[in-house]
Motif scaffolding. Structure first.
Motif, short mmCIF file in Angstrom:
data_model
loop_
_atom_site.label_atom_id
_atom_site.label_comp_id
_atom_site.label_asym_id
_atom_site.label_seq_id
_atom_site.Cartn_x
_atom_site.Cartn_y
_atom_site.Cartn_z
N ARG A 255 0.80 -1.27 -0.02
CA ARG A 255 -0.01 -0.11 -0.05
C ARG A 255 0.83 1.35 -0.14
NH1 ARG A 255 -3.32 2.34 3.81
NH2 ARG A 255 -2.52 0.76 5.33
N CYS A 256 1.80 1.40 -0.90
CA CYS A 256 2.60 2.57 -1.02
C CYS A 256 3.17 2.86 -2.44
CB CYS A 256 3.75 2.54 0.01
SG CYS A 256 5.03 0.94 -0.43
N VAL A 257 3.45 4.20 -2.70
CA VAL A 257 4.08 4.60 -3.89
C VAL A 257 5.44 5.02 -3.41
CG1 VAL A 257 4.11 6.32 -5.76
CG2 VAL A 257 1.90 4.85 -5.14
N VAL A 258 6.60 4.65 -4.44
CA VAL A 258 7.73 5.17 -4.12
C VAL A 258 7.90 6.32 -5.44
CG1 VAL A 258 10.29 4.83 -4.18
CG2 VAL A 258 8.78 3.02 -3.40
N ALA A 259 8.30 7.52 -5.01
CA ALA A 259 8.25 8.46 -6.23
C ALA A 259 9.52 9.54 -6.09
CB ALA A 259 6.79 9.40 -5.94
N TYR B 96 -5.87 6.52 -3.54
CA TYR B 96 -5.46 7.78 -3.73
C TYR B 96 -4.39 7.95 -2.51
CZ TYR B 96 -8.25 9.51 0.31
OH TYR B 96 -8.72 9.62 1.49
N TYR B 97 -3.77 9.36 -2.66
CA TYR B 97 -2.88 9.63 -1.80
C TYR B 97 -3.58 10.91 -0.88
CZ TYR B 97 1.13 12.38 0.71
OH TYR B 97 1.92 13.07 1.49
N ALA B 98 -3.64 10.75 0.43
CA ALA B 98 -4.70 11.50 1.08
C ALA B 98 -4.17 13.24 1.40
CB ALA B 98 -5.03 11.00 2.36
N PRO B 99 -3.39 13.66 1.75
CA PRO B 99 -2.98 15.12 1.96
C PRO B 99 -3.00 15.84 0.62
CG PRO B 99 -1.33 13.57 3.11
CD PRO B 99 -2.13 12.63 2.09
N ASP B 100 -3.97 16.89 0.83
CA ASP B 100 -4.25 17.54 -0.60
C ASP B 100 -4.18 19.04 -0.30
OD1 ASP B 100 -6.21 17.55 1.22
OD2 ASP B 100 -7.98 17.27 0.01
N PRO B 101 -3.17 19.63 -0.47
CA PRO B 101 -2.76 21.17 -0.26
C PRO B 101 -3.84 21.65 -1.59
CG PRO B 101 -0.89 19.84 -0.62
CD PRO B 101 -1.68 18.88 -0.70
N SER B 102 -4.02 22.94 -1.35
CA SER B 102 -4.84 23.58 -2.41
C SER B 102 -4.00 23.65 -3.74
CB SER B 102 -5.11 25.00 -2.29
OG SER B 102 -5.84 25.11 -0.96
N SER B 103 -2.57 23.62 -3.73
CA SER B 103 -1.75 23.49 -4.63
C SER B 103 -1.22 22.20 -5.40
CB SER B 103 -0.57 24.45 -4.14
OG SER B 103 -0.01 23.87 -3.47
N GLN B 104 -2.11 21.36 -5.15
CA GLN B 104 -1.79 19.83 -5.43
C GLN B 104 -1.69 19.60 -6.81
OE1 GLN B 104 -6.15 18.31 -4.64
NE2 GLN B 104 -4.65 16.74 -4.35
N ILE B 105 -2.14 20.49 -7.84
CA ILE B 105 -1.79 20.03 -9.13
C ILE B 105 -0.33 20.54 -9.33
CG2 ILE B 105 -4.02 20.14 -10.02
CD1 ILE B 105 -3.73 22.89 -11.10
N ALA B 106 0.02 21.40 -8.63
CA ALA B 106 1.59 22.11 -8.98
C ALA B 106 2.46 21.53 -8.08
CB ALA B 106 1.21 23.35 -9.13
N CYS B 107 2.19 21.67 -6.60
CA CYS B 107 3.30 21.53 -5.67
C CYS B 107 3.98 19.95 -5.68
CB CYS B 107 2.51 21.68 -4.21
SG CYS B 107 1.54 20.63 -3.66
N ARG C 143 2.39 6.39 1.76
CA ARG C 143 1.41 5.52 2.03
C ARG C 143 0.39 5.91 1.08
NH1 ARG C 143 0.69 5.96 7.49
NH2 ARG C 143 1.76 4.11 7.96
N ILE C 144 -0.74 5.07 0.54
CA ILE C 144 -1.77 5.28 -0.18
C ILE C 144 -3.06 4.71 0.45
CG2 ILE C 144 -0.79 5.61 -2.34
CD1 ILE C 144 -1.25 2.76 -3.28
N LEU C 145 -4.23 5.24 0.20
CA LEU C 145 -5.28 4.92 0.69
C LEU C 145 -6.44 4.28 -0.21
CD1 LEU C 145 -5.97 7.41 3.40
CD2 LEU C 145 -5.19 5.14 3.90
N GLN C 146 -7.38 3.47 0.20
CA GLN C 146 -8.42 3.30 -0.79
C GLN C 146 -9.36 4.50 -0.79
OE1 GLN C 146 -11.29 0.08 -0.05
NE2 GLN C 146 -11.01 -0.84 -2.04
#
Lengths: 495, 495
Positions: A116-120, A139-150, A222-225
């Motif tokens: 249940r993980c991604v290495v990036a 999906y990856y849970a933390p979602d800053p407003s800038s998530q398409i860019a950050c 860690r990724i979550l369902q």
């Protein structure tokens, strides 16, 4: 905001340094032309600008190691940079320093569902992690407003949050492993796919260290369902205090919404004008509460939240009936910052955190301060976390307005500390809040923080001038004696 | 297991040190009579024993500060001790050191539902936290098997886990704040009731540091609402490998059970003989999977887990039909250790962690090792986390048996590291796994860990001989120059 005196010697050696770096990196990865450098002169905290000496764009851990070792041996300062979306000036360049950009580290290295993980690589965007696994329902849970860019590396450096961190935690709660290069070029492997680790928790320590301890070149998260369903409810109140009380009561009942956001009257109007989210215009405060999970749980919790809101005098209650409607509710929240940009020539976005039950008091005090300074303030924030994002409106063309806004912002953050909160929730300290650290930490605390810095970067070459008000020399703090010209840990004794 | 040479000078000054400590603490809080000291000679790792020089039992942060300052000024080693339930010898005394017991710090200081937290003194038991809030429907999630006895301060020192950590995280994921006394007597306040904190994450760093960085005198933890319902299913398999594959598949589907435990054939039989849990006796491996949440979600997930188990050839499937039956399922698991005690005169409980998908391979290799050493091994473990607890059976009265068991244990942990895991999941390194740290960490890693230690305790007075194979002198590592008799940071320069 005072930065350390630039090192004229390093600036004078610019040509020589460029040539040396071109030995380590391909020609095109060493940027020194002033026009090209200008692209790096600021990050998301645009009030501060500085053209860096040189920008390097390595693409392997080995190259990062060589660059840092070179800088270490030649006493050259280094500012690491992810996507440059920091709102606290964490990637603000130095006149006498190199910017180490991680934009070329843009590959997903592995998706591992059994663990249940991604290495990036650190330059992958936050949303890029989710994109890599959503075909399998993750999906990856933390979602800053800038998530398409950050970038995910920047998220680690700032311990970034987002709307869903109330339930799913900040970056630090979703991070499993790191590869980190220290200033002397040595490479640390911290954590991994497994649970926990022995020894001191360097994974926790690196997270949120704002580029002062090392440069991250690999990240395991860690990724979550994805939850089976999600619905949101808009709750309107006649006062911000009532909305704040409602938030505290929901949490006290043990309910943990996926997100619980609050907007005040100016924010509601600005957002509604801008994106037609369907918000009520006759309330003083709006809560957006999202519940996620199996449909029956979501329905049950929505009912309980509605009941709690009623006891706090909610005058408006609308539950999303479709995913489209839910998306519209959020569109208003997400557009709130640009929407405020239409109300005021400039605004200054703060980021303080308070114990949840102090919300009503802090909102009242902020309104008084707004009157005192004669500057409007708009409140849009992660209410469930007690993480405030007041937007102070000002006009940069009006002499003295920026200074007034900064003073107002400082007062807000000092208030946060007074009520038992902290200076930042998710934007980091950077240069922005550096000079307020003394209001948060005792001298004992600050000295201990500095001792930790010395354990990683005794010459203070990594991102100097950020986070801490003024750097002690490690030698003074630890009674460490550095001989002239001798490196601080040139030959490490063997075990 | 070699400990540092005891300091004869300190031992010779015992009378004088007692008198000095009696100036700081009430008479009855300084224990030096050999009979009374014997109560402290070991912790849960009973193979190792050492009578300490003196035991002190302070009851205020100020007293702890004075004791540490005194020890610092007089170069006396200090071993902090919670409830003494460590399974890795984390609280093993030193002949020339003081044991600082925190048993008198046994008060719940505050229950705060609006901020969903409890503030407790470190000597409160893990279960004591839950007891303080369960009237309101809340609980504290991490649940070590020793939870009725182990202290919350000890949980912080070891980053303790438990059956429910798969879903709810280890101690570090449920900790909000700490009050910590450093070896020089200075008092740090770290974190609090609010989200996140600025500066380096000392909260993360302190957690799991096994008493080597400071002494915790106050703990703020997050509490959770009790799930609406919980049901458990017993799944039997013909091979441990099939059970291991099933665990990996459940996780890969995105299901996160409240607990997912595995027992092998000897463990099943021992537990069933002992407590009549209702386990099937004709299977080679048993999974206990507990799902919690709203009843409808639990039912749905139980169905999915059963389907997955079927595809992996499960030959037994029984779902708990009542809370009593669920409790019985767990009673077997919880009694597994004492049950094994009935099979073998002695057993040695290991604690390694591996990536979840390596379970089948590691179980097979462990069986081969068991044949090689001629010692039986029983497996009871947190399968969902990949956290193994092999129990190696031996007879301490049979010459050479303990040494063989220790060698076997070392081989298991080395295997864990080989497959990408770590030496410990939740028991800590202590003295037990100290000499294996070199198999896990590179020299670069170990040196960096030691630099962090130097930033907190440069003279290595706090719990020396634990966790790390051999301590560098901080002076060598950091080129720090300490003048004879001069304290490492006597007068801290002001900001």
């Amino acid at each position: 905001m005072q930065m350390p005196e630039p090192d004229r010697g390093v600036i004078g050696r610019k040509r020589e340094i460029i040539a040396d770096l071109q030995e380590i990196l391909p020609q095109e990865s060493v940027i020194y032309d002033e026009d090209e450098l200008r692209a790096y002169e600021n990050d998301g905290l645009t009030a501060y600008r500085q053209i860096p000496l040189i920008v390097v764009l390595p693409e392997t851990t080995d190259q990062v190691s060589q660059v840092l070792q070179y800088c270490h041996e030649n006493s050259i300062k280094v500012v690491p940079r992810g996507a440059g979306t920091s709102l606290s000036g964490g990637a603000l360049p130095l006149e006498d320093g190199i910017v180490l950009g991680l934009g070329k580290f843009n590959q997903i290295l592995e998706t591992d569902f059994e663990n249940r993980c991604v290495v990036a690589q650190p330059g992958v965007t936050n949303l890029g992690i989710t994109n890599a696994v959503e075909h399998a329902g993750f999906y990856y849970a933390p979602d800053p407003s800038s998530q398409i860019a950050c970038s995910i590396g920047g998220n680690v450096a700032e311990n970034s949050g987002g709307v869903h961190c109330l339930k799913y935690g900040l970056t630090t709660n979703n991070l499993l492993g790191l590869k980190v290069v220290l200033i002397d070029g040595s490479i640390l492997e911290i954590g991994g796919k497994h649970l926990d680790s022995e020894g001191y928790d360097l994974l926790g320590l690196m997270t949120g260290s704002e580029g002062l301890l090392g440069v991250v070149t690999e990240v395991t998260v860690r990724i979550l369902q994805k939850p089976a369903s999600a619905r949101a409810v808009l709750l309107g109140f006649e006062t911000s205090e009532a909305a704040g009380d409602c938030v505290a009561s929901v949490i006290a009942e043990g309910i943990i919404p996926g997100g619980m956001e609050m907007m005040d009257r100016p924010a509601i109007h600005a957002a509604e004008d801008f994106v037609k989210a369907g918000y009520p215009l006759d309330v003083d405060a709006l809560l957006i509460v999202e519940l996620d999970g199996p449909p029956v749980e979501v329905d049950h919790l929505l009912e309980r939240v509605s009941e709690i809101a009623k006891t706090h005098g909610a005058v408006y209650n609308r539950i999303s009936e479709s995913d489209e409607e839910r998306a519209r509710f959020w569109a208003g929240r997400k557009a709130a910052f640009p929407a405020v940009g239409r109300l005021s020539p400039d605004y200054y976005c703060m980021d303080g955190t308070i114990p949840r039950n102090k919300l009503p008091h802090v909102l009242t005090r902020m309104r008084e301060m707004s009157e005192h300074y004669g500057l409007g303030v708009v409140n849009v924030f992660h209410a469930g976390d007690g993480n405030l994002h007041p937007l102070i409106m000002y006009d940069a063309n009006k002499p003295g307005d920026l200074e007034k806004a900064e003073e107002f912002g400082g007062d807000i953050l000092t208030l946060c500390v007074e009520v038992g909160g902290v200076l930042t929730g998710e934007h980091g300290v950077g240069v922005e809040k550096r000079d307020l650290m003394g209001s948060m930490f005792s001298e004992i605390d600050l000295n201990q923080q500095q001792r930790v810095k010395c354990a990683f970067d005794p010459d203070s070459l990594l991102n100097p001038g950020k986070v801490f008000p003024q750097l002690h020399r490690c030698a003074e703090l630890g009674r460490m004696h550095i001989h002239r010209g001798q490196l601080p840990f040139p030959d490490i004794p063997r075990f």
